[in-house]
Structures are given as C-alpha cells and as structure tokens.
Design a protein around this motif. Structure first.
Motif, short mmCIF file in Angstrom:
data_model
loop_
_atom_site.label_atom_id
_atom_site.label_comp_id
_atom_site.label_asym_id
_atom_site.label_seq_id
_atom_site.Cartn_x
_atom_site.Cartn_y
_atom_site.Cartn_z
N TYR A 36 -5.00 11.96 6.53
CA TYR A 36 -5.77 11.03 5.69
C TYR A 36 -6.37 9.89 6.52
CZ TYR A 36 -1.61 7.92 5.30
OH TYR A 36 -0.54 7.09 5.55
N LEU A 37 -6.90 10.24 7.67
CA LEU A 37 -7.53 9.24 8.53
C LEU A 37 -8.70 8.54 7.85
CD1 LEU A 37 -7.58 11.09 11.99
CD2 LEU A 37 -6.12 9.17 11.31
N ILE A 104 2.28 5.85 -7.70
CA ILE A 104 1.37 6.93 -7.30
C ILE A 104 1.60 7.23 -5.83
CG2 ILE A 104 -1.01 7.72 -7.13
CD1 ILE A 104 -1.76 5.71 -9.32
N LEU A 105 1.91 8.47 -5.54
CA LEU A 105 2.06 8.94 -4.17
C LEU A 105 0.82 9.75 -3.80
CD1 LEU A 105 3.89 9.37 -1.62
CD2 LEU A 105 4.58 11.53 -2.69
N PHE A 106 0.10 9.30 -2.77
CA PHE A 106 -1.05 10.03 -2.24
C PHE A 106 -0.58 10.79 -1.00
CE2 PHE A 106 -3.03 6.45 -4.48
CZ PHE A 106 -4.01 7.10 -5.21
N VAL A 107 -0.83 12.09 -0.99
CA VAL A 107 -0.36 12.95 0.09
C VAL A 107 -1.56 13.62 0.77
CG1 VAL A 107 1.12 14.88 0.73
CG2 VAL A 107 1.75 13.43 -1.21
N GLY A 108 -1.70 13.43 2.07
CA GLY A 108 -2.71 14.18 2.80
C GLY A 108 -2.45 15.67 2.70
N ALA A 171 -2.69 15.02 -4.25
CA ALA A 171 -2.91 15.60 -2.92
C ALA A 171 -4.37 15.44 -2.53
CB ALA A 171 -2.50 17.07 -2.91
N LEU A 172 -4.59 15.09 -1.25
CA LEU A 172 -5.93 14.77 -0.75
C LEU A 172 -6.30 15.69 0.40
CD1 LEU A 172 -5.25 10.91 -0.46
CD2 LEU A 172 -6.30 12.09 -2.42
#
Length: 577
Positions: A36-37, A104-108, A171-172
């Motif tokens: 997630y750069l 909220i958890l954002f995961v690459g 997920a991202l």
C-alpha cells in the motif's frame, strides 16, 4: 495543498486518505508495507491533516486503533500489509468484535492480475475474517474499482458504527491503489440513533415498579457523556443499584452511592449472590457474555431465574443467548435518555437493597495486607496520586484483578472513557492501549498495568511511544515469573503439576531505559510511592514515559487467594473424591 472534498484526478491511494480526512480522522496506526505504498504517499501528501503512527508490530498497531475507537466512539483506523501483516493484526480485529468497538482495518492486497494463484503473501480476506455473529468482522470487502473507493470507505464507517459497533476489513489491491480516479469523497458519516419502542419502554417501567430486588447491569459500547448522565438520573430517580459489566467499569460513576461494583472476573462474591437473588435484572447495553455472567451462571442460560429486561443496539444480539422477558432495541446514546423519562413509583421497596449493595462494594475495597509487595496498596497509591481523568489500561492476566477491584472509575459523563481493557481477554492489548491514549489525548495521563507475559507480547511499542512523543505515560509491569492465570488454573485442576507456565524475564527497568524511558525496580511496598514520585517527576521534567518494574512473588495469585491456598483446596477436593 488540495481540498480533499474536491473531485479531481489523483491516485486512488490519495483518494483513500482524503476520504479518511473527510470522516474526521486525524490519526491512523499501522506498519508500512509495499502493498500500500500509494496510501503511504497519500499520507505524506496530507501530513498536515492526518498523521500516520508507524508501529513495531501489526498486533500493536491494531490494538492502538481499537483503543482509538474506544476513546472516540468513531472507527479507529489501522493499515497493514498483506499476509503476515493481516494475520498479526487479526488479534485487534477479534478484540474489536468482542468488545463492540468501531474499527476499520485496511489491508494491502496482491495486484488484481495475480489473484487466485497463491501469489506472495496472498490471502482471501473475505474467508479469513468471515463476517458473522461468531466471525472476526462485521463486514469484509475487497475494493476492485478505484472509482468506488469513496463509496466503500463511507459504507465501512456506517457498518462499523451502526447497530452493535464493530470492525470492518477492507482489502486494497496494490494496482487499484495506483489507478487515477476523479471520484469525490463522500460526506462525514453520522451513525443512526434509535429510540426504544414506546410501548416496550412503558412495559419496562411497569416491570421495574413491580420488582422487589431489581439491579441494573450497564456497559457495552456506544455510550455518550449525555446518555451516561441520563443513566445516573434514572438510577437516582428509581434508587436502583447499578453494576458495571466486565471491563466497562467507567459506564457508571464508581463513587456514587448507588454503585454496586463490577460484574466480571473476580466479582465480589456478595455482588454475585445479589445478582442471583435479584428478581429483575435490567441489562443495559451489555452482551451478557461469559465473563459478565460468570460462565452463564449469574443468569442461567437460556432462561434466567430472574426476570430479564435486555436493552441492546444490535437486533442480532437480542434473544441470541437469553430468552428475556422483555427485549428493547436501542442505541446507547438514546436508551438511557428514554429510561430517564420513566416516572419512578412512590414506593421503592428495594431502597435498602441498593444501600446494602453499595456497602458491599465499599467493604470490597478493604484488603488484607500482603508482604513484601502489596498490589492493593500499589493500585490505591496510583489512584490517589493521579488525576481522576487518567486513562487506565490493561491486557489479560490475574494482575488485572487488582486494577478492577481497587480503581474507582469516575464515569464517562465526566471525562469520557477512563478504562481501556479487552473483554476478549487478549494478552498484550493494554500497553498499546496506553500508548494510543497518550498520543491521542496527550493532556491526560495514561497508566498501563501489565503482567510480565502480557507486557512482552507488545512491549516493543515502547519505541513507538518514544518516537512519537508520548509523555504522560506510565507502565507498571508486574513480574511474578509465570503466566499467572494459567498457573492458577493448573493448580486448581492439576495441583503441583506445573507445565509450560514458567517465564524467564529480562530486567524490565533496564529494558525501558534502553528505549529512552525512565525505569525503576520495586521489590517492597514502601518503595513504590517514592518510585512513583520519581517517575512522575521524570515525566514532567524530561518529557519521557516511565516504567515501574514490580517484582512479585509467584504465590501472590489473585486479590483473594494465593497459589498455595488454591493448591491446598484442590488437593482437599481430590482427597475427598
């Protein structure tokens, strides 16, 4: 710098950061990752509006975000990379779910063209976090379209806060984050508040008026200062005894003459008896889980002996375990306000019952002396020397019993949340909680009580505290050289047969100094207050946190029993069998 609400072409990673700014997020936590750069670059672009706290391990980062959700009532934000980053962070997600904390958890995620090949660190997060009543999250999604990213973020805030609050995982995909999008971010989300049904509310008043020995158990998430104050008015008007649910001890002012004590692990035996003997229990905002009900014994499942009125924000929670006599669905910011409108009867036969409940609570504060180091004196000294708005934190372990029993929480109507502790029983949560509290609300003191096993699970976050300027932060590490809770259960079930519960510890004070903290070791009760004074002086003068290393005999197991007493009781039972 551009306005985050302006629709224009920019990378999706930047649009995500703008969406968080629009939701009022000023701090987020995480561990950086190459997946997630583009988000990290967006955080750099908007660094004057939002800060990224880079933690040392994803579990610590997730706990800090969970603490953020507890303190603010809005979702705490955490960013982690794919695979190991997400698995490390899952402990914080599980805690947020069981504690009903918005997060909220954002995961690459791996790039879209590599999906379903078991690419490097690839996981299907929809399966891993599997939403549901016994899952890890309320909702899990993968954002495949850059143009829909603001929509997903806004929905995540809605889901995390509405009904029973909880965690959301997004997920991202790495390539999605680099695509250009002109999608505008959406307005700040305000969760829907719900009032209880008027007819059901009136019925609750009738049931209370007809009771002889009622008691209130209050807790859970979603409370506001206004609703907590309304609970106080309701309790006073009806002269009802109020107990606070497991690790929600700051819901009702512990200093109030109607306070009956905490309903959780290490419950006052007299309070436990009082709940069992009650003829009506008003459960307000609590899930009535295993810890609050002492293994579903204070209230028998599925049909309690007491009449039960259960008020909760989540429709899925009502009736899930207990067949209550009356169910009311309402958010906690409205439930107590509604109850406060009920007119109390002229005759309240439970008045003496309420007075006796508080007297039992006061008597529970009297503790027998323990030498050479008395934990009751330690905790009472901390409570006496620190301001009443101090944030108290702990993870999991028998050491927390002294904190729960001897700290009087002022009630969140005065200072907001003052107790941060995992109802999930997650070891390692307390120290990141304290670091987050010190960074998010630097005007307040944050005190962490940790066991030796508990502290070493996330103690490396001392570096995070130092690096980001945490100051009014004290960690008290209780070192008895054992996983104390496990050892207690071993002695109860397998007396004298110790296996796997010994610990081999460092010099915690020296470890703290290596991280730039003030550190001191205490072995006797009379050493504690001078050491605390020196630590507070160091914090005020040098602006650095402090750790106090308490060396405790392993035989000091709980606030009520030693290991020797537990072992002797088990041997007597075995002999009798």
């Amino acid at each position: 710098m551009t306005d985050p609400l302006t629709a224009r072409s920019r990378p999706a990673g930047h649009a995500l950061v703008e969406a968080l700014v629009a939701q009022g997020v000023h701090t987020c936590f995480g561990v950086p990752g190459e997946s997630y750069l583009a988000v990290l670059d967006g955080l750099h672009e908007h660094r004057e509006r939002i800060r990224f706290i880079a933690c040392r391990q994803e579990g610590g980062a997730a706990f800090m975000a969970e603490a953020q959700g507890k303190l603010s009532g809005r979702p705490g934000i955490c960013f982690v990379t794919r695979g190991p980053g997400a698995t490390n962070a899952s402990i914080g997600v599980h805690t947020a779910f069981q504690d009903s904390t918005p997060m909220i958890l954002f995961v690459g995620q791996v790039a879209s063209d590599q999906r379903d090949r078991e690419a490097f660190q690839e996981i299907d997060y929809r399966q891993m976090f599997s939403p549901g009543t016994l899952g890890l999250a309320k909702w899990v999604a993968e954002i495949e379209s850059a143009d829909r990213l603001p929509e997903y973020v806004a929905r995540a805030f809605h889901v995390a806060m509405q009904g029973r609050p909880g965690p959301v995982v997004l997920a991202l995909p790495e390539d999605m984050l680099t695509k250009a999008t002109s999608a505008p971010v959406l307005p700040r989300v305000t969760p829907v508040s719900t009032w209880p049904d008027p007819a059901a509310l009136a019925r609750a008043g009738e049931m209370l008026a007809a009771a002889a020995r009622p008691i209130v158990i209050a807790g859970g998430s979603g409370w506001t200062a206004e609703s907590a104050a309304a609970l106080l008015r309701f309790a006073e008007a009806w002269e009802l005894p109020v107990g606070n649910a497991f690790r929600f001890q700051d819901t009702f002012d512990n200093r109030h003459p109607l306070y009956a004590g905490d309903v959780g692990i290490g419950i006052n035996p007299k309070l436990a008896a009082r709940i069992r003997e009650a003829d009506l229990v008003l459960a307000l905002g609590v899930r009535l889980g295993e810890m609050t009900t002492s293994g579903y014994t204070l209230l028998q499942a599925p049909r309690p002996a007491q009449k039960l009125i259960h008020v909760h924000a989540g429709a899925e929670e009502l009736g899930r375990v207990y067949a209550a006599d009356l169910l009311l669905q309402s958010t906690m910011d409205r439930a107590a306000l509604a109850l406060a409108t009920l007119k109390a009867p002229a005759s309240r036969p439970w008045r003496e019952h309420a007075v006796a409940a508080h007297a039992d609570y006061e008597a529970n504060h009297v503790a027998p002396g323990v030498a050479p180091l008395d934990m009751a004196v330690v905790v009472k000294t901390l409570a006496r020397r620190l301001p009443e708005d101090t944030v108290w934190t702990n993870g999991a372990g028998n050491f927390s019993g002294w904190l729960h029993r001897y700290v009087r929480y002022p009630g969140l109507m005065h200072h907001g949340r003052t107790q941060l502790a995992p109802t999930s029983g997650a070891m390692g949560a307390g120290f990141p909680y304290a670091v987050a509290a010190a960074l998010l609300e630097p005007q307040r003191w944050a005190v962490n009580i940790a066991g030796d096993g508990d502290f070493l699970m996330t103690g490396q976050e001392m570096s995070t505290a130092t690096g980001y300027g945490a100051k009014k932060l004290i960690s008290v590490v209780v070192d008895n050289g054992t996983y104390g809770t496990i050892r207690m259960h071993q002695e109860r079930d397998y007396p004298g047969r110790v296996s796997g519960s010994d610990l081999f510890n460092p010099d915690f004070a020296a470890l703290a100094r290596a991280f730039g903290w003030h550190g001191a070791r205490i072995e006797r009760t009379e050493q504690f207050e001078p050491a605390l004074e020196a630590a507070m002086a160091a914090i005020e003068s040098a602006g650095r946190p402090a750790l106090l290393h308490l060396k405790l005999d392993a035989d000091v197991s709980t606030t009520r029993q030693t290991l020797s007493e537990i072992r002797a009781g088990a041997l007597r039972r075995q002999g009798g069998a």
